[in-house]
Scaffold this motif. Structure first.
Motif, PDB file in Angstrom:
ATOM      1  N   GLY A   1       0.789  -1.217   0.000  1.00 21.67           N
ATOM      2  CA  GLY A   1       0.000   0.000   0.000  1.00 21.67           C
ATOM      3  C   GLY A   1       0.828   1.278   0.000  1.00 21.67           C
TER       4      GLY A   1
ATOM      5  N   ARG B   1      -3.485   5.323   3.074  1.00 20.21           N
ATOM      6  CA  ARG B   1      -4.486   4.472   2.430  1.00 20.21           C
ATOM      7  C   ARG B   1      -4.788   3.274   3.324  1.00 20.21           C
ATOM      8  N   SER B   2      -5.966   2.714   3.142  1.00 27.02           N
ATOM      9  CA  SER B   2      -6.419   1.638   4.035  1.00 27.02           C
ATOM     10  C   SER B   2      -5.571   0.373   3.912  1.00 27.02           C
TER      11      SER B   2
END
Length: 358
Positions: free
Chosen positions: A28, A32-33
């Protein structure tokens, strides 16, 4: 969730003749998740190599180096490289990245550096371009396979289908591909199409514009000229949502407060015909919000057209996820790296390749 990428690197690991292998990877992006620890990745890798994979959760280079030296395990995975302070700085060259604490300290416990991460090798990150300056370096088997397969499929007559998001990279690369005569034509969809439609047509549905970062790398006049010459092909209709159903409209019919979630049937038919007539095709990025069944039509049809082609390549995590979800297979080749593929084909090299040549 999907260990396919991890599994693809196992052959490289098995070929390395070493008592201790330190594995660097990322997951990632910050904010961001999916920006998470690689602890789960280490557990997944254990099941694939049949041995314990020690995970070092620290992002302090000195602690990492110390733990590596004292470890008795063959496989050691360090924390998400993008969690290290030095990883994503704005490095101008490999030598500058090599001076970072991350590289200079961790490299002290390494004899060799092997880059098997083609998918991120278009980035000037410390873990990609720094280590080759201070450690004997080479490429892994997957990296070599990626570049070989991609080269064999693409040439100056290749058609590109570019969709999805990540507009900064994709608009820059499609511009370079065409400007450098490395592509015959580019069919655009997804957010990339929304930006170009908003910028160069009377389509007033969205207020997108070309990011300033992209404007510093391209000439807008030339980009507009490529659209006028039909080298960049834009959608002629789009799909929105009306009463929880798919509603297709021409660009002129689109309401300003309506959001486009997919390309329409006329665009799909047009794109499929162009794909069929091309000598080879590279597809990167979904055509719409394929996660929702009613808006998966464009992505499914374009992927099917590419899979039926004698020389059809798809690339990138989102594209691979879409093909898996929609059960479309049979491609000539599937590459892990979308942005890296575009960068490699538009420039003929990558920062990672240049750093190991250094």
């Amino acid at each position: 969730k999907d260990a396919a990428r991890i599994k693809s690197h196992v052959p490289t690991l098995e070929k390395i003749d070493s008592e201790k292998i330190v594995i660097m990877t990322h997951q990632g992006r910050p904010d961001r998740s999916d920006f998470i620890s690689t602890k789960t990745h280490a557990k997944q890798l254990e099941g694939l190599v049949g041995e314990e994979v020690e995970h070092i959760g620290s992002t302090n280079p000195s602690t990492v180096a110390s733990r590596v030296k004292s470890s008795e395990n063959k496989y050691i995975m360090i924390e998400n490289t993008r969690m290290f302070e030095d990883e994503m700085r704005d490095y101008k060259n490999s030598q500058q990245a090599a001076k970072s604490e991350m590289v200079s300290v961790i490299s002290e416990c390494l004899d060799r550096y092997i880059n098997d991460a083609f998918s991120v090798s278009h980035r000037n990150h410390a873990s990609i371009i720094g280590f080759p300056c201070v450690v004997n370096s080479n490429f892994g088997s997957l990296f070599k396979k990626e570049t070989s397969e991609i080269k064999s499929i693409s040439d100056s007559e290749t058609l590109y289908c570019i969709g999805g998001s990540k507009i900064n990279d994709k608009i820059t690369y499609l511009y370079e591909l065409l400007n450098n005569c490395q592509a015959s034509k580019v069919l655009v969809s997804g957010l990339v199409a929304n930006v170009l439609l908003s910028e160069f047509t009377n389509f007033t549905n969205c207020n997108y514009s070309i990011p300033s970062e992209v404007l510093r790398k391209i000439e807008v006049g030339k980009l507009e000229n490529l659209i006028e010459k039909n080298k960049i092909v834009l959608p002629i209709d789009l799909a929105a949502e009306g009463n929880e159903e798919r509603k297709e409209c021409s660009l002129e019919e689109f309401q300003e407060d309506t959001e486009a979630f997919d390309i329409g049937k006329k665009t799909i038919d047009k794109y499929k015909q162009i794909v069929k007539e091309s000598s080879s095709v590279v597809c990167i990025g979904p055509s719409g919000i394929y996660e929702r069944e009613i808006f998966s039509v464009g992505t499914r049809n374009i992927l099917q057209a590419v899979s039926e082609h004698d020389s059809g390549l798809i690339a990138g995590g989102d594209t691979i996820s879409a093909s898996n979800k929609l059960n479309v297979d049979g491609f000539t080749y599937v590459s892990n790296g979308g942005g890296a593929t575009l960068a490699y084909l538009s420039k003929g090299t990558l920062p990672a390749i240049q750093s190991i040549k250094f």
